[in-house]
Enzyme design. Structure first.
Site, mmCIF file in Angstrom:
data_model
loop_
_atom_site.group_PDB
_atom_site.id
_atom_site.type_symbol
_atom_site.label_atom_id
_atom_site.label_comp_id
_atom_site.label_asym_id
_atom_site.label_seq_id
_atom_site.Cartn_x
_atom_site.Cartn_y
_atom_site.Cartn_z
ATOM 1 N N TYR A 106 72.268 75.645 54.350
ATOM 2 C CA TYR A 106 73.349 75.556 55.337
ATOM 3 C C TYR A 106 74.127 76.865 55.289
ATOM 4 O O TYR A 106 74.777 77.152 54.273
ATOM 5 C CB TYR A 106 74.309 74.415 54.988
ATOM 6 N N PRO A 112 73.059 65.125 64.316
ATOM 7 C CA PRO A 112 72.025 65.397 63.305
ATOM 8 C C PRO A 112 72.560 66.120 62.072
ATOM 9 O O PRO A 112 71.776 66.469 61.186
ATOM 10 C CB PRO A 112 71.011 66.273 64.055
ATOM 11 N N LYS A 153 71.086 61.345 59.525
ATOM 12 C CA LYS A 153 71.221 59.904 59.249
ATOM 13 C C LYS A 153 70.540 59.015 60.297
ATOM 14 O O LYS A 153 70.355 57.822 60.070
ATOM 15 C CB LYS A 153 72.709 59.507 59.233
ATOM 16 N N TYR A 169 75.436 61.855 51.029
ATOM 17 C CA TYR A 169 74.436 62.714 51.677
ATOM 18 C C TYR A 169 73.063 62.026 51.672
ATOM 19 O O TYR A 169 72.348 62.047 52.664
ATOM 20 C CB TYR A 169 74.388 64.041 50.913
ATOM 21 N N HIS A 220 62.847 65.594 47.646
ATOM 22 C CA HIS A 220 63.698 66.762 47.838
ATOM 23 C C HIS A 220 65.115 66.443 47.367
ATOM 24 O O HIS A 220 65.652 65.415 47.738
ATOM 25 C CB HIS A 220 63.714 67.126 49.319
#
Ligand code: APR
Length: 399
Positions: free
Chosen positions: A209, A301, A305, A396, A79
């Site tokens: 998001y 969250p 990570k 990221y 992804h």
């Protein structure tokens, strides 16, 4: 505390069979180090508990390096795209093509845990389910032990040379640290999420998001039939407060379903409320007791990570324990904490930055016009600046 019946001994007693404990257990066992894992829950629960699901490229490499990645290779999905939706429209970042060109592997954490568990047990690993560590005793004396309690109430002790605290945020490892032995750096980000698992296919081919004045909403694919959603809610909201319909309507609204297309609705099979908090413990060691994964530090969250740090720390500790127990070389154990902490703090820094990005208008400073403008500038530079995008992609996906 009473002496307690002797239930056994091992060079390394590992508390907890989550990602941290199971990666550590497998690596120790593969090297021939004598270890036992003590897990409070029963096997069925350990194998089915739904948690995170985004594994960083670095995590996949660690698992591959040690032959722990079979399921991931077969069933994980690569992804590399995320999409931001705001009052100004939407934009996508193909982060897999930015920065170092790394992607995530989407693989439900319970599947990873189940793979690691099967492998450990198939190779003759010692693991006791239904066995709760109550306290780590004498960690600073060179003769540590772990006081345990079985599901039926019987109590006993395991003797160890080293204890690996992989038993999460509320575990015995943290509880057993004497006052002042380890410094804790806590942070409450002042934001709460309702975490939802929907029996529904993903609604888009990206991590979504949505930053909305009513609050953040997030979309993360788990599999072809299960999708995780997040909805920011008021602190103190009970998990069951909102009806399924209200949740879907709110997700539609915040994610701009009218403009960008409807969400695939389905039954919500799991929900939980998470206050976004973090902490880091320093150092990650007290005598013979080492802290790994959530026991070492909590990370919100917001950037997924937690499990990745757990795997990274487990590998570092395994190397240190193997060098010490098989070759008498203590350097790896002595430097475990110093080796992991810079990575932990970098992950914390990025997660903290993400929290600011995802809660601009609905976070602590949301009402301030100055902060609102700053947040728009932050998003704008992410949308338009290639160097900013490369920085984002690197942090990221990385740990
Ligand atoms: N004794 C024995 N086992 C315990 C005890 C105890 N006192 N307390 C907790 N456990 C077990 C839990 O049942 C669980 O199986 O320890 C394990 C801890 O596992 P995780 O919570 O998954 O923690 P960790 O292995 O550090 O993984 C961290 O995974 O989902 C993420 O949020 C999580 O990001 C974090 C990452």
């Amino acid at each position: 505390m009473t002496e307690g019946q002797n239930w056994g001994a091992a060079d390394v007693v590992v508390l907890g069979a989550g990602p941290a404990g199971l990666v550590l257990g497998n690596l120790l066992q593969d090297s021939g180090v004598d270890c036992v894992i003590l897990e409070r829950a029963e096997e069925e629960r350990v194998r089915t508990r739904a948690r995170a699901g985004f594994l960083a490229a670095h995590t996949a490499r660690i698992l591959e390096r040690h032959g722990l990645d079979e399921g991931l290779r077969l069933r994980g999905r690569e992804h590399g795209v995320c999409e931001f939706r705001t009052e100004d429209g939407r934009f996508r970042l193909d982060y897999g093509g930015l920065g170092r060109g790394e992607r995530h592997t989407v693989y439900p954490q319970q599947d990873l845990v189940s793979d690691l568990l099967t492998r450990f047990l198939d190779r003759g690993g010692r693991l006791r389910f239904g066995t709760e560590a109550v306290a780590v005793l004498d960690a600073d004396t060179g003769r540590p032990s772990v006081a345990v309690r079985a599901a039926d109430g019987r109590t006993g002790r395991f003797r160890a040379r080293y204890v690996a605290g992989c038993d999460g945020r509320h575990g015995a490892a943290r509880r057993s640290l004497p006052e002042g032995a380890v410094r804790r750096y806590p942070c409450d980000h002042g934001v709460t999420w309702l975490g939802l698992l929907a029996e529904a296919p993903p609604s888009m081919d990206a991590v979504g998001y949505a930053v909305h004045e009513r609050g953040f909403a997030g979309h993360m694919a788990r599999s072809g039939t299960i999708t995780r959603y997040y909805l920011q809610c008021e602190r103190g909201t009970p998990a069951g407060a909102w009806s399924q319909e209200r949740i879907w309507d709110e997700l539609d609204l915040r994610m701009g379903a009218k403009e960008h297309g409807p969400l695939e609705r389905g039954r919500l099979v799991q929900r939980g409320v998470v206050d976004l908090t973090s902490d880091v413990l320093e150092p990650l060691r007290h005598g013979a007791l080492f802290l790994v994964g959530d026991a070492a530090g909590l990370i919100s969250p917001s950037a997924a990570k937690g499990a990745n740090l757990a795997v990274l720390e487990a590998e570092a500790l395994a190397e240190g324990l193997i060098a010490e127990l098989l070759h008498g070389d203590p350097d790896g154990l002595d430097s475990y904490s110093a080796r992991c902490l810079p990575r932990i703090w970098r992950a914390q820094e990025f997660s903290h930055w993400m929290i600011g990005l995802l809660h601009g208008p609905s976070g602590r400073d949301g009402a301030s016009p100055f902060h609102h403008a700053l947040w728009r500038a932050r998003l704008d530079s992410l949308r338009t600046s290639r160097s900013r995008q490369d920085w984002f992609a690197e942090h990221y996906v990385g740990v």
